[in-house]
Design a protein around this motif. Structure first.
Motif, PDB file in Angstrom:
ATOM      1  N   SER A  14       0.804  -1.229   0.000  1.00 24.98           N
ATOM      2  CA  SER A  14       0.000   0.000   0.000  1.00 24.98           C
ATOM      3  C   SER A  14       0.831   1.271   0.000  1.00 24.98           C
ATOM      4  N   LEU A  15       0.341   2.270  -0.732  1.00 24.38           N
ATOM      5  CA  LEU A  15       0.775   3.631  -0.512  1.00 24.38           C
ATOM      6  C   LEU A  15      -0.054   4.190   0.648  1.00 24.38           C
ATOM      7  N   GLU A  60     -13.560  16.845   5.861  1.00 23.24           N
ATOM      8  CA  GLU A  60     -12.354  17.546   6.320  1.00 23.24           C
ATOM      9  C   GLU A  60     -12.182  18.884   5.583  1.00 23.24           C
ATOM     10  N   GLY A  61     -12.569  18.899   4.307  1.00 28.86           N
ATOM     11  CA  GLY A  61     -12.452  20.135   3.534  1.00 28.86           C
ATOM     12  C   GLY A  61     -11.049  20.407   2.997  1.00 28.86           C
ATOM     13  N   ALA A  62     -10.051  19.725   3.541  1.00 25.70           N
ATOM     14  CA  ALA A  62      -8.675  19.932   3.074  1.00 25.70           C
ATOM     15  C   ALA A  62      -8.172  18.669   2.394  1.00 25.70           C
ATOM     16  N   LEU A  63      -7.277  18.863   1.424  1.00 24.02           N
ATOM     17  CA  LEU A  63      -6.723  17.710   0.729  1.00 24.02           C
ATOM     18  C   LEU A  63      -5.750  16.962   1.638  1.00 24.02           C
ATOM     19  N   PRO A  64      -5.821  15.640   1.652  1.00 21.72           N
ATOM     20  CA  PRO A  64      -4.818  14.881   2.407  1.00 21.72           C
ATOM     21  C   PRO A  64      -3.485  14.882   1.656  1.00 21.72           C
ATOM     22  N   LYS A  65      -2.468  14.389   2.304  1.00 23.52           N
ATOM     23  CA  LYS A  65      -1.185  14.174   1.642  1.00 23.52           C
ATOM     24  C   LYS A  65      -1.058  12.679   1.353  1.00 23.52           C
ATOM     25  N   THR A  66      -0.190  12.337   0.436  1.00 26.10           N
ATOM     26  CA  THR A  66       0.046  10.919   0.131  1.00 26.10           C
ATOM     27  C   THR A  66       1.541  10.627   0.263  1.00 26.10           C
ATOM     28  N   SER A  67       1.868   9.371   0.533  1.00 25.33           N
ATOM     29  CA  SER A  67       3.281   8.992   0.621  1.00 25.33           C
ATOM     30  C   SER A  67       3.471   7.566   0.141  1.00 25.33           C
TER      31      SER A  67
END
Length: 282
Positions: free
Chosen positions: A28-29, A56-63
């Motif tokens: 998984s990422l 949440e209204g805000a974009l999450p981050k990805t890794s």
């Protein structure tokens, strides 16, 4: 005879039952909301993700997966396999490919071949499923990599239509003026992968015209009786995806058409309401 494991990262969005049936291993990422990290496909599914983005209204981050996870996976696979072929999402939008190459050099007892799909989602899945088929037939890692390279050279067209310009704006892909004009004119950007990155292909007014444009592109490369695999990809728009899939089945008599989805990581780039179509002949 060499025994080859096939690994995919989570962004190929191959359903779990198919991965199990075809002996495909997934890593998984990650998606990060505030300080909470979720493993895509394992700890967070697409519908939950879009609901959370809405709240949440805000974009999450990805890794990308941690290199330690990749090393651990390879050490585990080395107990039963001589080689592994890992197909990653594009190295232009994630460091997963580079991490996998590094992990492969750290583990003895198994030869890791890493294939940069230079794309993601269903087109990536086309590569993964072909690799799994070849591995089950006894092909070695080098032969599988050569076959995947040939597929890449032949090209796998994929076009994505974005519904929500606000999402592209929040992700830094549109400035405020472009956002204002785009919303005013009902612009629906068609995107594709070029040089390993997601870039604009054309700006089209209205969703209906954008879909028609993608169909027109298909018509230039696929004849009505061609044997072709087609995937319709959606971000929480299953009903629309089903309608598009039905239309494609009527249009192409010998097509194997299925429906996939933009999961959390790619959904972060494209946003809810996005639709995509990809195809491969044969």
């Amino acid at each position: 005879m060499s025994k080859v494991a096939v690994i995919t990262d989570s962004t190929s969005y191959i359903p779990e039952h198919i991965r199990n049936e075809k002996n495909i291993v997934m890593i998984s990422l990650n998606v990060v909301f505030d300080k909470e990290t979720y493993k895509e496909e394992a700890e967070i599914k697409a519908d939950d993700f879009y609901d959370m983005v809405g709240k949440e209204g805000a974009l999450p981050k990805t890794s990308q997966p941690a290199i330690g996870e990749l090393v651990e996976l390879l050490e585990e696979l080395s107990q039963n396999y001589d080689e592994a072929v890992m197909i990653t999402l594009s190295s232009g939008i994630s460091g997963t490919y580079q991490s996998a190459v590094a992990a492969g050099e750290m583990v003895e007892g198994i030869k890791l071949h890493v294939f940069d799909s230079e794309i993601s989602c269903s087109p990536q899945a086309f590569y993964v499923l072909k690799a799994a088929e070849l591995a089950s037939e006894g092909s070695n890692g080098y032969d599988i990599m050569n076959h995947l390279l040939q597929m890449k050279n032949n090209g796998i067209p994929a076009y994505f239509m974005v519904d929500d310009l606000n999402h592209l704006h929040r992700g830094g892909r549109l400035n405020t003026a472009q956002l204002f004009v785009g919303n005013l004119l009902q612009i629906k950007p068609i995107l594709h992968f070029e040089d390993k990155k997601i870039v604009p292909f054309e700006k089209v007014r209205t969703k209906k015209k954008a879909l028609k444009r993608i169909f027109d592109i298909m018509d230039k490369t696929v004849n009505p009786n061609d044997k072709v695999k087609i995937s319709v990809i959606h971000a929480k728009r299953e009903e629309e995806a089903v309608e598009i899939a039905d239309e494609l089945r009527e249009k192409f008599a010998n097509a194997d058409v299925w429906i996939s989805y933009f999961g959390p990581v790619i959904g972060t780039h494209l946003g809810e309401g996005s639709l995509g179509i990809t195809w491969i002949k044969g």
